[in-house]
Enzyme design. Structure first.
Site, short mmCIF file in Angstrom:
data_model
loop_
_atom_site.label_atom_id
_atom_site.label_comp_id
_atom_site.label_asym_id
_atom_site.label_seq_id
_atom_site.Cartn_x
_atom_site.Cartn_y
_atom_site.Cartn_z
N SER A 20 -27.10 107.93 -84.07
CA SER A 20 -26.99 109.37 -83.95
C SER A 20 -26.71 109.97 -85.31
CB SER A 20 -25.91 109.75 -82.94
OG SER A 20 -24.83 108.88 -83.05
N GLN B 216 -27.69 116.27 -79.43
CA GLN B 216 -27.57 115.23 -80.45
C GLN B 216 -28.94 114.93 -81.01
OE1 GLN B 216 -26.87 110.66 -79.73
NE2 GLN B 216 -24.88 111.63 -80.04
N ASP C 220 -21.34 110.58 -75.83
CA ASP C 220 -22.26 109.85 -76.73
C ASP C 220 -22.89 108.65 -76.01
OD1 ASP C 220 -23.55 109.47 -79.17
OD2 ASP C 220 -22.05 108.05 -79.87
C1 LIG Z 1 -24.83 105.62 -79.40
C2 LIG Z 1 -25.32 106.08 -80.71
C3 LIG Z 1 -24.22 105.91 -81.72
O1 LIG Z 1 -23.10 106.01 -81.40
S1 LIG Z 1 -24.70 105.57 -83.28
C4 LIG Z 1 -23.19 105.60 -84.14
C5 LIG Z 1 -22.94 106.88 -84.82
N1 LIG Z 1 -23.89 107.17 -85.85
C6 LIG Z 1 -23.95 106.44 -86.99
O2 LIG Z 1 -23.24 105.45 -87.22
C7 LIG Z 1 -24.89 106.92 -88.06
C8 LIG Z 1 -24.19 107.00 -89.39
N2 LIG Z 1 -25.09 107.42 -90.42
C9 LIG Z 1 -25.81 106.51 -91.12
O3 LIG Z 1 -25.70 105.29 -90.97
C10 LIG Z 1 -26.74 107.09 -92.13
O4 LIG Z 1 -26.48 108.43 -92.31
C11 LIG Z 1 -28.19 106.90 -91.70
C12 LIG Z 1 -28.48 107.55 -90.36
C13 LIG Z 1 -28.54 105.43 -91.61
C14 LIG Z 1 -28.99 107.56 -92.81
O5 LIG Z 1 -30.09 106.86 -93.13
P1 LIG Z 1 -30.62 106.70 -94.64
O6 LIG Z 1 -30.42 107.92 -95.41
O7 LIG Z 1 -31.99 106.23 -94.47
O8 LIG Z 1 -29.58 105.62 -95.15
P2 LIG Z 1 -29.85 104.33 -96.02
O9 LIG Z 1 -30.71 104.64 -97.16
O10 LIG Z 1 -28.47 103.78 -96.27
O11 LIG Z 1 -30.64 103.34 -95.01
C15 LIG Z 1 -30.03 102.79 -93.87
C16 LIG Z 1 -30.95 101.67 -93.37
O12 LIG Z 1 -32.19 102.23 -92.95
C17 LIG Z 1 -33.25 101.66 -93.71
N3 LIG Z 1 -34.26 102.70 -93.94
C18 LIG Z 1 -34.08 103.86 -94.59
N4 LIG Z 1 -35.21 104.55 -94.59
C19 LIG Z 1 -36.13 103.80 -93.92
C20 LIG Z 1 -37.49 103.97 -93.59
N5 LIG Z 1 -38.15 105.06 -93.93
N6 LIG Z 1 -38.10 103.01 -92.88
C21 LIG Z 1 -37.46 101.89 -92.51
N7 LIG Z 1 -36.14 101.66 -92.80
C22 LIG Z 1 -35.51 102.60 -93.51
C23 LIG Z 1 -32.62 101.21 -95.00
O13 LIG Z 1 -33.35 100.20 -95.62
C24 LIG Z 1 -31.28 100.68 -94.49
O14 LIG Z 1 -31.46 99.44 -93.87
P3 LIG Z 1 -30.42 98.22 -94.11
O15 LIG Z 1 -29.09 98.73 -93.67
O16 LIG Z 1 -30.45 97.96 -95.59
O17 LIG Z 1 -30.96 97.10 -93.27
#
Ligand SMILES: CCC(=O)SCCNC(=O)CCNC(=O)[C@H](O)C(C)(C)COP(=O)(O)OP(=O)(O)OC[C@H]1O[C@@H](n2cnc3c(N)ncnc32)[C@H](O)[C@@H]1OP(=O)(O)O
Length: 337
Positions: free
Chosen positions: A272, A322, A251
């Protein structure tokens, strides 16, 4: 900049961004739920991060030592721990060959993660486990992992490994940071940022094949290569453990590959969404492996990244894919630290 290169201050910013977003320690180390790094030579990934506590049958608890600056758990840690939990319920003669995960909620660094294993199916050749990673009573990751009895076959092929400089001929991330620190015109905040990075104990060692490209100092194709291995000794013999470590490593820096063609944008939010991985051959995750990452597609605030982990003798050890969400903003003109 017109020649596709970025300014010196942007270069340092990007170096800090990229390393910190994957590696940085928690700002307040007193919040860390793990023990200090051990002084012996064993990999902290094995002694601590992937060393789950058993709470009940098929129920485990995992802790963390550090989290990225985003204050959400590093995805590789959750995948690696989920695979450890799954592997504990299969017999020693079965080997992980694939896993498929969705990251459904951000991991909270303030509390441990529980791993609940469902023994989905035990077959003659293949055995499947489903693992739910849980925090605050809700899933943060759902993962399916499949294990197989070793079965020889005349069907064997793989793509050739890219030809790159050997790890001994490349600088470590720490040496790259030291080079930046020796620049006379560095601002005080850049020095502080770089020194903070140097003080961070990262469980993975990394040697970028092309540091300028790796840190997005020059724009280019969505492709990057680096050598990686677990820091510390793991040793031969436990292939399941090496797969869990490789899942952790896989990752690292993978999703950032999507951003490489876009030097005029910086990440505002990246995470991710899912991660799939296939294990092909035996390997040691505490020995240098070449990680070849590329991104065939981006669109709709999402990007797809693919990775191949090569043993240094040219054998393809593992592949992964991914998809992530990437929301970006323009880099301000003449940005300074
Ligand atoms: C190295 C890479 C990594 O290791 S990353 C770590 C592993 N992956 C993760 O932690 C991801 C876990 N999954 C998640 O957090 C959720 O499933 C995610 C991906 C965020 C899903 O997003 P969503 O369905 O939009 O969730 P949510 O409504 O809680 O929103 C999260 C934040 O994003 C924002 N958001 C949402 N839609 C938009 C948009 N169209 N344009 C701009 N911003 C958007 C929301 O407002 C929210 O922001 P905030 O957290 O309130 O600041």
């Amino acid at each position: 900049m017109a020649d596709g290169k970025v300014s010196e201050s942007d270069a340092v910013n990007r170096l800090i961004d990229i390393i910190e977003s994957h590696n940085s320690a928690e700002d307040d180390s007193s919040e860390s739920s793990g023990a200090p790094y051990p002084q012996d030579l064993r990999s902290v990934l094995v002694t601590s991060v992937l060393n789950l506590e058993q709470l009940d049958i098929d129920l485990y608890r995992g802790t963390h030592h550090w989290v990225p600056r985003t204050q959400r758990l590093f995805g590789g840690q959750i995948i690696g721990q989920a695979l450890v939990a799954a592997a504990k319920s299969v017999s020693d003669d079965l080997y992980a060959h694939s896993l498929h995960c969705y990251f459904v909620r951000a991991g909270d660094p303030k509390v441990p993660v529980l791993y609940q294993v469902d023994r989905t199916r035990d077959g003659r050749s293949f055995t499947v486990r489903s693992v739910k990673a849980i925090q605050h009573g809700q899933p943060i990751l759902i993962c399916q992992a499949s294990f197989q009895l070793l079965q020889p076959s005349p069907l064997q092929h793989q793509f050739p490994m890219p030809v790159v400089p050997q790890p001994e001929d490349l600088p470590t991330v720490e040496e790259i940071i030291q080079r930046y620190l020796s620049k006379p015109d560095l601002t005080e905040s850049a020095k502080q940022g770089l020194n903070k990075l140097l003080a961070t104990e990262v469980p993975i060692e990394v040697k970028p094949v092309s540091p300028a490209q790796f840190y997005r100092h020059v724009s280019g194709q969505p492709r990057r290569l680096f050598w990686a291995r677990a820091r510390g000794h793991i040793g031969e013999g436990n292939m399941k453990l090496h797969c869990c470590v490789a899942a952790y490593v896989s990752d690292f820096a993978l999703l950032g590959t999507v951003l490489l063609p876009y030097p005029k944008y910086k990440a505002r939010f990246t995470a991710s969404l899912d991660h799939a991985m296939w294990f092909h051959s035996t390997f040691r995750s505490d020995e240098w492996m070449l990680y070849e990452c590329d991104s065939p597609w981006a669109g709709s605030s999402r990007g797809l990244a693919q990775g191949r982990l090569w043993r240094r003798d040219g054998v393809l050890a593992a592949s992964c894919s991914q998809e992530g969400v990437l929301r970006v903003k323009p880099v301000p003109e003449n940005s300074k630290l």
